[in-house]
Design a protein around this motif. Structure first.
Motif, mmCIF file in Angstrom:
data_model
loop_
_atom_site.group_PDB
_atom_site.id
_atom_site.type_symbol
_atom_site.label_atom_id
_atom_site.label_comp_id
_atom_site.label_asym_id
_atom_site.label_seq_id
_atom_site.Cartn_x
_atom_site.Cartn_y
_atom_site.Cartn_z
ATOM 1 N N GLY A 224 -36.213 -13.734 18.713
ATOM 2 C CA GLY A 224 -37.347 -14.587 18.383
ATOM 3 C C GLY A 224 -37.037 -15.965 17.843
ATOM 4 O O GLY A 224 -37.394 -16.973 18.462
ATOM 5 N N PRO A 225 -36.392 -16.070 16.683
ATOM 6 C CA PRO A 225 -36.178 -17.387 16.076
ATOM 7 C C PRO A 225 -35.257 -18.286 16.910
ATOM 8 O O PRO A 225 -34.438 -17.794 17.686
ATOM 9 C CB PRO A 225 -35.519 -17.071 14.730
ATOM 10 N N THR A 226 -35.387 -19.587 16.700
ATOM 11 C CA THR A 226 -34.501 -20.548 17.351
ATOM 12 C C THR A 226 -33.245 -20.712 16.498
ATOM 13 O O THR A 226 -33.329 -20.910 15.284
ATOM 14 C CB THR A 226 -35.222 -21.904 17.484
ATOM 15 N N PHE A 227 -32.087 -20.617 17.146
ATOM 16 C CA PHE A 227 -30.834 -20.702 16.393
ATOM 17 C C PHE A 227 -30.623 -22.082 15.782
ATOM 18 O O PHE A 227 -30.870 -23.104 16.429
ATOM 19 C CB PHE A 227 -29.638 -20.390 17.293
ATOM 20 N N GLU A 228 -30.124 -22.093 14.534
ATOM 21 C CA GLU A 228 -29.575 -23.313 13.931
ATOM 22 C C GLU A 228 -28.150 -23.484 14.468
ATOM 23 O O GLU A 228 -27.778 -22.866 15.458
ATOM 24 C CB GLU A 228 -29.540 -23.156 12.405
ATOM 25 N N ALA A 229 -27.334 -24.293 13.766
ATOM 26 C CA ALA A 229 -25.940 -24.465 14.191
ATOM 27 C C ALA A 229 -25.245 -23.106 14.175
ATOM 28 O O ALA A 229 -25.220 -22.437 13.152
ATOM 29 C CB ALA A 229 -25.231 -25.434 13.249
ATOM 30 N N ILE A 230 -24.707 -22.685 15.314
ATOM 31 C CA ILE A 230 -23.975 -21.413 15.398
ATOM 32 C C ILE A 230 -22.648 -21.643 16.098
ATOM 33 O O ILE A 230 -22.468 -22.651 16.782
ATOM 34 C CB ILE A 230 -24.777 -20.330 16.157
ATOM 35 N N GLY A 231 -21.746 -20.691 15.929
ATOM 36 C CA GLY A 231 -20.379 -20.918 16.370
ATOM 37 C C GLY A 231 -19.962 -20.200 17.633
ATOM 38 O O GLY A 231 -18.770 -20.132 17.924
ATOM 39 N N LEU A 232 -20.900 -19.660 18.392
ATOM 40 C CA LEU A 232 -20.481 -18.837 19.536
ATOM 41 C C LEU A 232 -19.701 -19.640 20.575
ATOM 42 O O LEU A 232 -18.639 -19.227 21.038
ATOM 43 C CB LEU A 232 -21.706 -18.178 20.180
ATOM 44 N N GLU A 233 -20.228 -20.811 20.938
ATOM 45 C CA GLU A 233 -19.591 -21.596 21.994
ATOM 46 C C GLU A 233 -18.161 -22.001 21.574
ATOM 47 O O GLU A 233 -17.210 -21.876 22.352
ATOM 48 C CB GLU A 233 -20.440 -22.840 22.244
ATOM 49 N N ALA A 234 -18.031 -22.460 20.336
ATOM 50 C CA ALA A 234 -16.709 -22.860 19.847
ATOM 51 C C ALA A 234 -15.765 -21.664 19.818
ATOM 52 O O ALA A 234 -14.567 -21.787 20.097
ATOM 53 C CB ALA A 234 -16.841 -23.445 18.436
ATOM 54 N N THR A 235 -16.299 -20.490 19.506
ATOM 55 C CA THR A 235 -15.475 -19.289 19.451
ATOM 56 C C THR A 235 -15.005 -18.905 20.854
ATOM 57 O O THR A 235 -13.841 -18.544 21.062
ATOM 58 C CB THR A 235 -16.304 -18.160 18.792
ATOM 59 N N LEU A 236 -15.908 -18.996 21.804
ATOM 60 C CA LEU A 236 -15.534 -18.714 23.199
ATOM 61 C C LEU A 236 -14.508 -19.721 23.705
ATOM 62 O O LEU A 236 -13.542 -19.355 24.396
ATOM 63 C CB LEU A 236 -16.791 -18.742 24.082
ATOM 64 N N GLU A 237 -14.701 -20.996 23.363
ATOM 65 C CA GLU A 237 -13.734 -22.023 23.787
ATOM 66 C C GLU A 237 -12.363 -21.745 23.179
ATOM 67 O O GLU A 237 -11.329 -21.935 23.829
ATOM 68 C CB GLU A 237 -14.218 -23.426 23.374
ATOM 69 N N ALA A 238 -12.349 -21.284 21.930
ATOM 70 C CA ALA A 238 -11.073 -20.972 21.286
ATOM 71 C C ALA A 238 -10.382 -19.811 21.992
ATOM 72 O O ALA A 238 -9.158 -19.808 22.175
ATOM 73 C CB ALA A 238 -11.301 -20.633 19.808
ATOM 74 N N ALA A 239 -11.166 -18.830 22.407
ATOM 75 C CA ALA A 239 -10.588 -17.690 23.137
ATOM 76 C C ALA A 239 -10.034 -18.149 24.484
ATOM 77 O O ALA A 239 -8.955 -17.726 24.910
ATOM 78 C CB ALA A 239 -11.646 -16.607 23.334
ATOM 79 N N LYS A 240 -10.766 -19.043 25.140
ATOM 80 C CA LYS A 240 -10.348 -19.534 26.458
ATOM 81 C C LYS A 240 -9.040 -20.323 26.352
ATOM 82 O O LYS A 240 -8.166 -20.224 27.228
ATOM 83 C CB LYS A 240 -11.467 -20.431 27.013
ATOM 84 N N ALA A 241 -8.901 -21.063 25.259
ATOM 85 C CA ALA A 241 -7.714 -21.911 25.096
ATOM 86 C C ALA A 241 -6.513 -21.128 24.557
ATOM 87 O O ALA A 241 -5.389 -21.631 24.552
ATOM 88 C CB ALA A 241 -8.049 -23.064 24.133
ATOM 89 N N HIS A 242 -6.728 -19.914 24.100
ATOM 90 C CA HIS A 242 -5.653 -19.149 23.453
ATOM 91 C C HIS A 242 -4.693 -18.590 24.509
ATOM 92 O O HIS A 242 -5.126 -18.148 25.583
ATOM 93 C CB HIS A 242 -6.274 -17.994 22.654
ATOM 94 N N PRO A 243 -3.383 -18.601 24.206
ATOM 95 C CA PRO A 243 -2.415 -18.072 25.184
ATOM 96 C C PRO A 243 -2.700 -16.630 25.603
ATOM 97 O O PRO A 243 -2.347 -16.236 26.728
ATOM 98 C CB PRO A 243 -1.073 -18.146 24.435
ATOM 99 N N HIS A 244 -3.342 -15.872 24.756
ATOM 100 C CA HIS A 244 -3.647 -14.480 25.111
ATOM 101 C C HIS A 244 -4.437 -14.406 26.415
ATOM 102 O O HIS A 244 -4.177 -13.551 27.263
ATOM 103 C CB HIS A 244 -4.430 -13.818 23.964
ATOM 104 N N TYR A 245 -5.390 -15.333 26.578
ATOM 105 C CA TYR A 245 -6.268 -15.219 27.748
ATOM 106 C C TYR A 245 -5.536 -15.492 29.050
ATOM 107 O O TYR A 245 -5.956 -15.023 30.115
ATOM 108 C CB TYR A 245 -7.485 -16.139 27.605
ATOM 109 N N ALA A 246 -4.457 -16.242 28.977
ATOM 110 C CA ALA A 246 -3.724 -16.588 30.198
ATOM 111 C C ALA A 246 -2.493 -15.721 30.410
ATOM 112 O O ALA A 246 -1.821 -15.818 31.431
ATOM 113 C CB ALA A 246 -3.318 -18.064 30.146
ATOM 114 N N ALA A 247 -2.177 -14.851 29.452
ATOM 115 C CA ALA A 247 -0.952 -14.051 29.553
ATOM 116 C C ALA A 247 -1.042 -13.086 30.731
ATOM 117 O O ALA A 247 -2.101 -12.540 31.010
ATOM 118 C CB ALA A 247 -0.740 -13.286 28.244
ATOM 119 N N PRO A 248 0.090 -12.891 31.438
ATOM 120 C CA PRO A 248 0.051 -11.990 32.604
ATOM 121 C C PRO A 248 -0.132 -10.524 32.182
ATOM 122 O O PRO A 248 0.261 -10.131 31.089
ATOM 123 C CB PRO A 248 1.416 -12.207 33.261
ATOM 124 N N LEU A 249 -0.731 -9.741 33.068
ATOM 125 C CA LEU A 249 -0.900 -8.305 32.851
ATOM 126 C C LEU A 249 -0.082 -7.549 33.889
ATOM 127 O O LEU A 249 0.013 -7.982 35.045
ATOM 128 C CB LEU A 249 -2.370 -7.913 33.018
#
Lengths: 747, 158, 81
Positions: free
Chosen positions: A409-434
Motif C-alpha cells: 500500500g504505502p509509497t516507499f521513501e528512500a530505500i536501499g534495494l536497488e543499491a543492494t542489487l547493484e552491489a551484488a551485481k558488481a561483487h566477484p561472487h556473481y561472476a565466479a565460475p561454477l
C-alpha cells in the motif's frame, strides 16, 4: 514526533568497531543467564505435559503428588485468573491448559519441590484423565470442512462463513488488475509451495526464578526479550497489580522472537505464591521444542506473469499459515511482505490462518516474511530460467525504489534495494565460475522494522562519565551501539559511557526487543535524552557565564559561547560542568520517552553457490554472500553478525530444520540430534557487505538490521539447489531425502 | 539415593564435593560448586554449551557423572583467564566480535582451547569440524572461526 | 478530506470501497470517523490498526498530523521477532 530533516553523516564514535561492554563477562563465564540465579530457600519447579495432541481433560487428581515428601505446591490452570483480554487468555491457556490440551507437550500441571528430582517424581503421581480427540497438524487439512476443530468460535469477522472453524483469520492486500497483467505476460508460472515449522533454536532454554511474598509483592528473574511484556502478561494471569511485580531480565542466551512471550514465568509465580518460597523453573531442551514457539508452517500458491524482456506484469499469492493451536496474525505480515521487493502495476495477496494441534506460534525473526518471499522468489527465478534471463538483471528491472507504490500500500521513501542489487551485481561472487553439479541462487529479502515504546534515562556523573539506563535485553550488541550513539551526541569518548538494562521498577515501559527495533528506537531515544541533558548543561553554563542560554552551544563535548553578544569564555567541558553540578542546581540527567515511528524498511540480497550430491541428495553450501542496507551501521561488526547469523538460520530452515509429527500429532524430533541446526562444519565463510542508505526517520540514518537476513536464504538456496539439481524444489526443508526423491522422479 | 563424596581438582585447585550417584558433572559444577559458566543447552551432548575438560580431554559435562570426576583434573571456563589477564582466545573473541548472546561462548572457548593445545595450527576445515559439536545460533560461526584463527596465530608467535 | 486506503479484506466493511474519504487532521480522527461511518470496521480498529503516512509507518500514533494531500494507508498492527 518531529523527525530530523537531515540525518547526520559525519561521525566520530558511530561506525567504529568498539568492544562490547558485556564481552568480558561473556568470555569468562561470569555473565548471568536465566538458569544461573539462585535464592535462599529456593524450590525447583517441574511441569507435567500432555502426551496427546488433542484431548479433553476430564479430571486432574494431584492428591498423591501433594502427599509426596518434599513437595511444597502443585498448580493447574485453575490457579490462574479468569478475566483478561483474549490474547492474554491464550497466553495463559498455553502456560497451563484449561479444559482441553491442544498439542503434544501442552502444560497441564506443575509442581514445586525441595529438589528437581522430587518435583519430577511428583509429576508421575499426578493422575490426569484424558478423553483423546482427533487431531490435525497439517494446515491444508485443517482448513477442510471435515477437519477436527481445534478451538471453536475463534474466527474474526473478516473470515467468510462456511469454512472450517479452524480458519481464524483472513486478509487481502494489493492493487491493480492481476488478470489483465497475466494476459499481458509472455509467460505465467503458477506453483504451490510448503514450508515446515521451524524453531528459533536459541541455545538457552527458558528459565526463571520467581519469588512472591505473603504481601503479594513479587520479584521475577527470567530470560526474556522484554521484561515489561513479561510483567504485563504475568500480572494479568496471576491477577496482580503491575506495580507489585518487578521483573529483571537476565542476560539472554538467544531469543530470535521466541522469548517475546511467557511460558513458565506465570507458573513459577503461581507455585511461589502457593509455596511461599522462591521457585525456579528451567525447561529441558525437549520441553523447549515441544511447548515453545515454532514459527508457522505454511502452504503457499504463487502466480507471476513476466514479459520476455523480464518485466513482471502481475503477481498473486495465497498464503495458508498455521500458528498452532491459538489464533495467529503472522500471515498478515507475510501477505504484506511477499512482493515488497517489486514495483508492480498489479499485485494481490491473500492470507489465511488455520488452527492446528501444534504448539502456539511465537515470533521468529521477520515473522511471516521468509515463507512468503521464498515462494515469490522461487517463481521469479523459474521465470528467469525459462525465459533465459539473468535473475539479477530481472530483479533490478523490477526493483521497488523511492516513489514505488509498495505491494502492501504505502509509497516507499528512500530505500536501499536497488543499491543492494547493484552491489551484488558488481561483487566477484556473481561472476565466479561454477563447476558441474553446482548451482547459484539469489533472492531479495525485506522486513518492515519496528520502532515502538521506549524509555531511556541518561545521567551525567560528577566525574564526567555518563550512565545510560535502558530497558531492552541486549541480544546482538545493543549496549555497545547505544553507548556509541550517546558518546557521539555528547561528544565524549565511548569508554566514558556505560549502558545498563533496567528492571521494570527502574524505568518507564519499553516494548520487547523485537522488530529489529532496539538500535533504531533506543538509539533514537538515547540521542534525544543526550540532547535533553545537553540543553540542561548549556543552561547551567549560561548561568555561570551570566549570558542567555541561547548564547551557549554544544560542540565536541563542551559548552561554548556563540553569537555576537555571548562574550568570550573558554569552553566548559562536560566533565567540568558535571563537577560543578551540585553547586549549579543539582544532578544533571536527560531522559526521553516516546512511541518511536519512522523505523524505515530494510532490504537485503543474498547470493549462494551450492553443490548437490546426486547419490545422497545432500546439499553443500559452497559460498555465501549477504548484501544489506543498514541505513547507518553503528557498530559494523555487530551488523555483520546479524547478517551472518540470520543467513545461517535461513540456511538451516532451507536445508534441514523441520517439526516432524506422526499421524497422531506427536512431535517426533524434539532434540538437537534430530532437529538439526547448522553446525560449523556445514558452512562456508559468510561474507557480509553492508550498504548505508540513510533512513530518513533516524537522526543518524539507522535502520534495524536484525530480521531481514533470515528472509532471503530460503529462496536463494532453493533457487541454487533447483539449478544445481536440474529440478525445481517446492518444499522446505530441502533435506537429503526430499532432494533425492525429486532427483529420482526426474529420472 | 545416598550421596557420594568426590575429591577432584577444578581449575588447578583441590575441590571436594558430595553428589548423588546419578548427578551429572554439569549439575555438580553449576549447583554445588557455584561454577555457572558451563551452560546446559540440551542435556544430551548435542550442543556443547557445557564443555569442560576432564584430564585434558574435551567432554560434555552433561554426559559425565559427578562421581566420575574422582581423582580427575577438571578445567572450566572460569579457569581460562589467569589473574587479570584474558587468555588470547578470550581476547580474540572480544576483538573479533565472535559472540552475540554469549550462551555458547564458554563451551566454544573451552573446546577451542582443547584443540589448540593439541594442534596449534589447525586448518579452517579442521577447526570447523572440531567445533561442529558446539552449536551457536547467533553468529553463523564466521566470526568465531576468525577469532580462533587469530588467537592461534598469536599463540604460535608468543 | 483525507483519502484513506484500506487493505483488501476490510473492503466488505466499507461498502466495497478500497479508498474512503474522511474529514480528519490526525490519525485518531481517521479511526474515529471510519468507525462512525463504517461500524463493521470497529472490531479491526479495536484489535489494532497502524497507519502509513506518506510512506512512514506509524504503529499507534493517535496524534500524528495528517494533511489533506497526505497519503494515508491503513495496515494491520504488527508484532514481530
Amino acid at each position: 514526533m518531529a523527525f530530523d530533516t537531515e540525518p547526520k553523516r559525519d561521525f566520530k564514535v558511530v561506525g567504529r568497531r568498539v568492544a562490547r561492554p558485556d564481552g568480558i563477562d561473556k568470555v569468562t563465564g561470569r555473565a548471568l543467564y536465566g538458569a544461573d540465579m539462585s535464592a535462599p530457600g529456593m524450590l525447583m519447579g517441574a511441569i507435567l505435559r500432555s502426551p496427546h495432541a488433542h484431548a479433553e481433560i476430564v479430571s486432574i487428581d494431584v492428591t498423591a503428588a501433594v502427599a509426596l515428601d518434599g513437595v511444597k505446591a502443585v498448580v493447574t490452570g485453575a490457579d490462574f485468573a479468569d478475566a483478561m483480554d483474549a490474547a492474554t487468555a491464550d497466553v495463559r491457556d498455553n502456560c497451563l491448559a484449561r479444559g482441553k490440551v491442544l498439542y503434544d507437550g501442552h502444560a497441564v500441571a506443575a509442581v514445586a519441590a525441595a529438589s528437581g528430582a522430587i518435583a519430577r517424581a511428583a509429576l508421575d503421581l499426578i493422575k490426569v484423565e484424558y478423553r483423546v480427540l482427533p487431531s490435525v497438524t497439517d494446515v491444508d487439512l485443517a482448513m477442510r470442512a471435515d477437519a477436527p476443530v481445534v478451538q471453536a468460535g475463534r474466527a474474526v469477522e473478516v473470515v467468510p462463513v462456511g469454512l472450517s472453524e479452524n480458519v481464524t483469520d483472513h486478509c487481502e492486500f494489493g492493487h491493480g488488475d492481476p488478470e489483465a497483467g497475466f494476459a499481458a505476460a509472455d509467460l505465467v508460472i503458477d506453483r504451490s509451495f510448503t514450508t515446515a515449522a521451524t524453531h528459533q533454536g536459541y541455545i538457552e532454554p527458558h528459565a526463571c526464578l520467581a519469588s512472591m511474598g505473603p504481601d503479594g509483592k513479587a520479584d521475577l528473574w527470567c530470560t526474556t526479550q522484554g521484561q515489561w511484556a513479561v510483567r504485563t502478561a504475568c500480572s494479568a494471569i496471576l491477577g496482580m497489580r503491575a506495580s507489585q511485580l518487578r521483573v529483571t531480565a537476565s542476560e539472554i542466551g538467544g531469543g530470535f522472537g521466541g522469548k517475546t512471550t511467557v511460558f513458565i514465568e506465570p507458573v513459577a509465580l503461581a507455585l511461589s505464591r502457593k509455596a511461599g518460597r522462591p521457585v525456579k523453573i528451567v525447561m529441558s531442551r525437549t520441553e523447549v521444542f515441544r511447548a515453545t514457539g515454532p514459527t508457522v508452517a505454511s502452504s503457499i500458491d504463487v502466480k507471476i506473469g513476466m514479459t520476455k524482456e523480464g518485466r513482471i506484469t502481475a503477481g498473486t499469492a495465497t498464503l495458508r499459515y498455521t500458528g498452532g493451536a491459538f489464533p495467529c496474525g503472522t500471515v498478515a505480515m507475510g501477505a504484506q511482505a511477499a512482493f515488497a521487493a517489486y514495483d508492480l502495476a498489479a499485485v494481490r495477496t491473500f492470507g489465511w490462518n488455520a488452527l492446528t494441534n501444534r504448539p502456539k506460534e511465537a515470533a521468529y525473526r521477520a515473522p511471516g516474511a521468509p515463507q512468503a518471499i521464498y515462494a515469490v522468489e522461487s517463481v521469479v527465478d523459474e521465470l528467469c530460467q525459462k525465459l533465459a534471463l539473468d535473475p539479477l538483471e530481472v530483479r533490478l528491472l523490477n526493483a521497488a525504489r523511492e516513489g514505488t507504490r509498495s505491494s502492501y500500500g504505502p509509497t516507499f521513501e528512500a530505500i536501499g534495494l536497488e543499491a543492494t542489487l547493484e552491489a551484488a551485481k558488481a561483487h566477484p561472487h556473481y561472476a565466479a565460475p561454477l563447476a558441474a553439479g553446482q548451482g547459484r541462487g539469489l533472492s531479495c529479502g525485506f522486513w518492515f522494522n519496528f520502532g515502538g515504546n521506549t524509555s531511556v534515562s541518561l545521567t551525567i556523573n560528577t566525574d564526567g562519565t555518563v550512565g545510560i539506563t535502558e530497558g531492552n535485553p541486549d541480544i546482538g550488541g545493543s549496549r555497545a551501539a547505544i553507548s556509541q550513539m550517546a558518546a557521539e551526541e555528547l561528544g565524549i569518548p565511548y569508554e566514558q559511557v556505560r549502558t545498563v538494562i533496567a528492571d521494570t521498577s527502574s524505568l518507564g515501559h519499553n516494548d520487547v526487543t523485537d522488530g529489529s527495533r532496539v538500535t533504531f528506537a533506543v538509539g533514537l531515544a538515547v540521542i534525544k535524552a543526550a540532547r535533553d541533558a545537553i540543553a540542561k548543561m548549556c543552561a547551567r553554563v549560561a548561568r555561570i557565564w551570566g549570558i542567555d542560554p541561547e548564547a551557549v552551544e554544544w560542540v565536541d563535548g563542551a559548552a561554548r559561547p556563540t553569537g555576537p553578544n555571548a562574550g568570550t569564555f573558554p569552553p566548559m567541558t562536560l566533565a567540568e560542568i558535571a563537577a560543578l553540578s551540585f553547586k549549579t542546581g543539582g544532578p544533571i540527567a536527560g531522559h526521553h520517552e516516546s512511541n518511536a515511528d519512522g523505523a524505515g524498511v530494510s532490504f537485503g540480497v543474498h547470493l549462494v553457490d551450492v553443490e548437490v550430491d546426486r547419490e545422497t541428495g545432500a546439499t553443500k553450501v559452497l559460498r555465501y554472500t549477504v548484501f544489506q542496507d543498514a541505513g547507518k551501521a553503528v557498530q559494523p561488526d555487530y551488523v555483520e553478525g546479524q547478517m551472518q547469523g540470520g543467513a545461517v538460520q535461513g540456511i538451516g530452515w532451507a536445508l534441514n530444520e523441520e517439526y516432524i509429527h506422526d499421524a497422531e500429532g506427536h512431535l517426533l524430533n524434539p532434540g538437537f540430534l534430530d532437529y538439526r541446526v547448522p553446525v560449523a562444519s556445514d558452512l562456508p565463510p559468510i561474507e557480509a557487505v553492508i550498504l548505508e542508505i540513510p533512513n530518513p526517520g533516524h537522526p543518524y540514518g539507522v535502520r534495524g538490521v536484525g530480521e531481514t537476513p533470515i528472509v532471503p536464504p530460503l529462496a536463494a538456496i532453493a533457487n541454487a539447489v533447483s539449478r544445481a539439481a536440474g529440478v525445481r524444489l517446492t518444499a522446505l526443508p530441502m533435506s537429503p531425502p526430499r532432494v533425492l526423491k525429486a532427483l529420482t522422479a526426474q529420472g | 539415593m545416598k550421596t557420594v563424596p568426590v575429591s577432584t581438582t577444578i581449575n588447578g585447585d583441590a575441590a571436594e564435593f558430595i553428589c548423588a550417584p546419578d548427578e551429572t558433572l554439569l549439575d555438580v559444577l553449576r549447583n554445588r560448586m557455584g561454577l555457572t559458566g558451563a551452560k546446559e543447552g540440551c542435556g544430551t551432548g548435542d550442543c556443547g554449551a557445557c564443555s569442560v575438560t576432564l584430564d585434558g580431554r574435551l567432554v560434555c559435562s552433561c554426559l559425565v557423572l559427578g562421581v566420575e570426576a574422582e581423582g580427575a583434573e577438571i578445567a572450566t571456563i572460569e579457569g581460562l583467564a589467569t589473574g587479570d589477564g584474558l587468555h588470547p582466545l578470550q581476547q580474540a573473541f572480544i576483538d573479533h566480535a565472535a559472540l552475540q548472546c554469549g550462551i555458547c561462548t564458554p563451551g566454544i572457548l573451552v573446546a577451542a582451547k582443547a584443540l589448540l593445545d593439541k594442534n596449534p595450527d589447525p586448518s579452517e576445515t579442521e577447526l570447523r569440524y572440531w567445533l561442529a559439536g558446539n552449536l551457536c545460533r547467533c553468529t553463523g560461526y564466521d566470526k568465531i572461526i576468525r577469532a580462533v584463527q587469530a588467537a592461534a596465530r598469536q599463540m604460535r608467535s608468543a | 478530506m483525507v483519502a484513506v486506503t484500506l487493505w483488501g479484506s476490510l473492503r466488505p466493511f466499507a461498502d466495497g470501497q478500497t479508498v474512503v474519504e474522511v474529514e480528519a487532521r490526525t490519525f485518531k480522527e481517521v479511526l474515529d470517523r471510519l468507525a462512525e461511518a463504517y461500524p463493521g470496521l470497529r472490531p479491526q480498529i479495536e484489535r489494532g490498526v497502524s497507519m502509513a503516512l506518506d510512506g512512514k509507518i506509524y504503529r499507534e500514533a493517535w496524534f500524528a498530523e495528517i494533511r489533506p494531500e497526505s497519503e494515508v494507508v491503513l495496515m494491520p498492527y504488527m508484532t514481530g521477532g
